[in-house]
Design an enzyme around this catalytic site. Structure first.
Site, PDB file in Angstrom:
ATOM      1  N   GLU A   1       0.839  -1.202   0.000  1.00 16.90           N
ATOM      2  CA  GLU A   1       0.000   0.000   0.000  1.00 16.90           C
ATOM      3  C   GLU A   1       0.876   1.255   0.000  1.00 16.90           C
ATOM      4  O   GLU A   1       1.925   1.300   0.647  1.00 16.90           O
ATOM      5  CB  GLU A   1      -0.893  -0.028   1.246  1.00 16.90           C
ATOM      6  CG  GLU A   1      -1.808   1.172   1.408  1.00 16.90           C
ATOM      7  CD  GLU A   1      -2.563   1.146   2.723  1.00 16.90           C
ATOM      8  OE1 GLU A   1      -3.496   1.958   2.873  1.00 16.90           O
ATOM      9  OE2 GLU A   1      -2.222   0.334   3.609  1.00 16.90           O
TER      10      GLU A   1
ATOM     11  N   LYS B   1      -9.793   2.680  -2.731  1.00 20.72           N
ATOM     12  CA  LYS B   1     -10.249   2.041  -1.495  1.00 20.72           C
ATOM     13  C   LYS B   1     -11.654   2.505  -1.138  1.00 20.72           C
ATOM     14  O   LYS B   1     -11.946   3.699  -1.090  1.00 20.72           O
ATOM     15  CB  LYS B   1      -9.275   2.352  -0.356  1.00 20.72           C
ATOM     16  CG  LYS B   1      -9.568   1.604   0.933  1.00 20.72           C
ATOM     17  CD  LYS B   1      -8.516   1.899   1.992  1.00 20.72           C
ATOM     18  CE  LYS B   1      -8.794   1.132   3.271  1.00 20.72           C
ATOM     19  NZ  LYS B   1      -7.809   1.462   4.327  1.00 20.72           N
TER      20      LYS B   1
ATOM     21  N   CYS C   1      -5.597  -2.836   2.878  1.00 23.72           N
ATOM     22  CA  CYS C   1      -5.424  -2.743   4.331  1.00 23.72           C
ATOM     23  C   CYS C   1      -6.667  -3.180   5.104  1.00 23.72           C
ATOM     24  O   CYS C   1      -7.011  -4.356   5.156  1.00 23.72           O
ATOM     25  CB  CYS C   1      -5.005  -1.323   4.705  1.00 23.72           C
ATOM     26  SG  CYS C   1      -4.489  -1.142   6.438  1.00 23.72           S
TER      27      CYS C   1
END
Length: 488
Positions: A251, A308, A362
């Site tokens: 990430e 995301k 994540c």
């Protein structure tokens, strides 16, 4: 209350990296005994709150780590964050104990109510299902049963084992033996039914890249180029025995915004020597910023971008920030460029030579509902993360454990790449087949295991378990009321 808090902390020892799941079962067994002796719903609520506070204080102790990245500015907040989060989440457990006590101090009502409370923790206020009691079983054969009922089913198994153990220890008539036999059979069956999921000899090879950039150094102007060059060197490594089909960076892996990253992407493509690359990047669109996953093909062209979707509240955005901007408080509004904006939804991306991947960044790997929200069934899960925020004690290991749980629930392998670790290849049964240890800079080539047929859980999600628990609670409530009438 003190005993309940200590038992709660003992129950948390089942969480990674300690993994003492028998301690979890024993602690909940004694807590159940205390609950049975509670003097009404108010007393039960206090017992539940104390147990939950002790449990979350230890299980979520990693929450102090982000405040220690810049100790001088934020360190003073760490104990308040841990105490506030732990005692706040424990309110749910207090409510669960109270509700169960209203239905009667029975094992059935207690198991059903607490598992339903954990379901609520999964969904309400964007959800936070971290460190569920059932997660203590991830490193055991019980993990197989997640393919049928997910993490909630594992939590129910933990609580069933606890109540059965307490009844067995305290009742000479043999109550609890049936429950213990059921748990033992589930353990043996989990061992026997877990399929072999080895990668084929001609399986695609994935190179996991772990730069190990400590969070306090990650964006240091003097260190940024060092970390980038490290990833380039790992990508190009000519000492490898095979050329990978895919290279995966973690990430926010590149030090420039994607909008301005042309030369950076060219350097990455050159190092990849024809392999596709997946990497984390930040990008902007107008005044909005996004935390993104980018796919480069063998020629270095961007073929897919995923923004995301499930953001971390207070970490990546401020709740109600956009609403408050209507009243002139725009410093918290993502649409004003403050914090990240959420993407449009979960996305399946095509990767040449490997198939369809469900993109996860994540925090998204924590949520079973996010994985189940995939627009179509992928061939594998692809998660990139920066676990440097979580320190090196418990957080990264718990995050890895939940990634294993997602694979077992879905019957899908997972490619997991973390900035500081643990990066891993996980097969479709939730077993780690290759990894890079926490806190190590390096790379690892790993064959991608095949997917298994779609699991029951991947088709139904949590609802069958939730409905079953509601029915079980209702039956326990009615049975208790009938017993009360007969006694009177």
């Amino acid at each position: 209350m003190l005993l309940a808090a200590v038992l709660g902390a003992m129950a948390a020892l089942g969480q990674a990296p300690v993994g003492l799941w028998p301690a979890t079962v024993f602690a909940f067994a004694v807590v159940f005994g205390l609950y049975q002796q509670s003097r009404g719903w108010q007393h039960a609520a206090m017992l539940g709150w104390a147990t939950g506070t002790g449990y979350f204080m230890l299980a979520l102790s990693w929450i102090v780590e982000p405040f220690l990245v810049d100790v001088a500015r934020h360190g003073w907040m760490a104990p308040f964050a841990l105490a506030g989060l732990s005692s706040g989440l424990a309110l749910l457990w207090g409510a669960g104990f109270a509700l169960a006590r209203c239905a009667g101090p029975t094992a059935g009502a207690w198991i059903a109510t607490l598992t339903l409370i954990e379901a609520a923790r999964t969904y309400i206020l964007t959800g936070f299902p971290w460190a569920q009691p059932g997660h203590a079983l991830i490193d055991t054969p019980f993990l197989h049963w997640a393919s049928y009922g997910g993490s909630l089913f594992l939590t129910a198994i933990v609580l069933l084992a606890a109540t059965a153990l307490w009844q067995f220890m305290t009742d000479r008539r043999g109550h609890g033996i049936a429950g213990m036999i059921c748990v033992a059979l589930a353990y043996v069956a989990g061992t026997a039914l877990t399929p072999v999921n080895a990668a084929a000899p001609d399986a695609p090879v994935v190179r996991l890249i772990q730069p190990n950039a400590a969070q306090h150094e990650k964006w240091n102007p003097d260190k940024v180029q060092i970390f980038f060059d490290r990833q380039i060197d790992f990508t190009r490594d000519n000492g490898a025995s095979v050329q990978p089909d895919l290279v995966v960076w973690p990430e926010t892996a590149i030090p420039v915004l994607l909008n301005n990253a042309g030369p950076t992407l060219d350097a990455i493509a050159d190092a990849a020597q024809g392999a596709s690359v997946v990497l984390g990047a930040q990008r902007y669109e107008g005044v909005r910023f996004y935390n993104s996953m980018v796919v480069l093909d063998g020629q270095g062209e961007v073929t897919s971008v995923y923004d995301k979707y499930h953001l971390v509240p207070f970490g990546e955005y401020m709740p109600f920030g956009n609403f408050l901007s209507q009243f002139g408080i725009s410093g918290l509004a993502s649409r004003e460029g403050n914090g990240y904006s959420s993407g449009s939804g979960m996305q399946v991306m095509n990767i040449d030579g490997l198939g369809k991947a469900l993109a996860l960044i994540c925090y998204e790997g924590v949520f079973p509902q996010d994985v189940n929200a995939a627009p179509s069934r992928p061939d594998f899960l692809l998660l990139i993360t920066n676990d440097a925020w979580f320190g090196q004690v418990s957080g990264p290991y718990q995050h890895l454990a939940q990634a294993r749980l997602r694979s077992a629930e879905q019957g899908l392998p997972m490619i997991r790449v973390a900035n500081t670790g643990v990066s891993a290849m996980i097969d479709a049964t939730g077993q780690v087949t290759a990894s890079i240890p926490l806190g190590i800079a390096g790379w690892q080539d790993a064959a991608l295991p095949p997917p298994l047929p779609a699991t029951l859980y991947s088709r139904t999600g949590d609802w069958p378990v939730i409905i079953g628990l509601l029915l079980f609670f209702s039956l326990s409530f009615l049975a208790e009321k009938r017993t009360g009438r007969e006694t009177s």
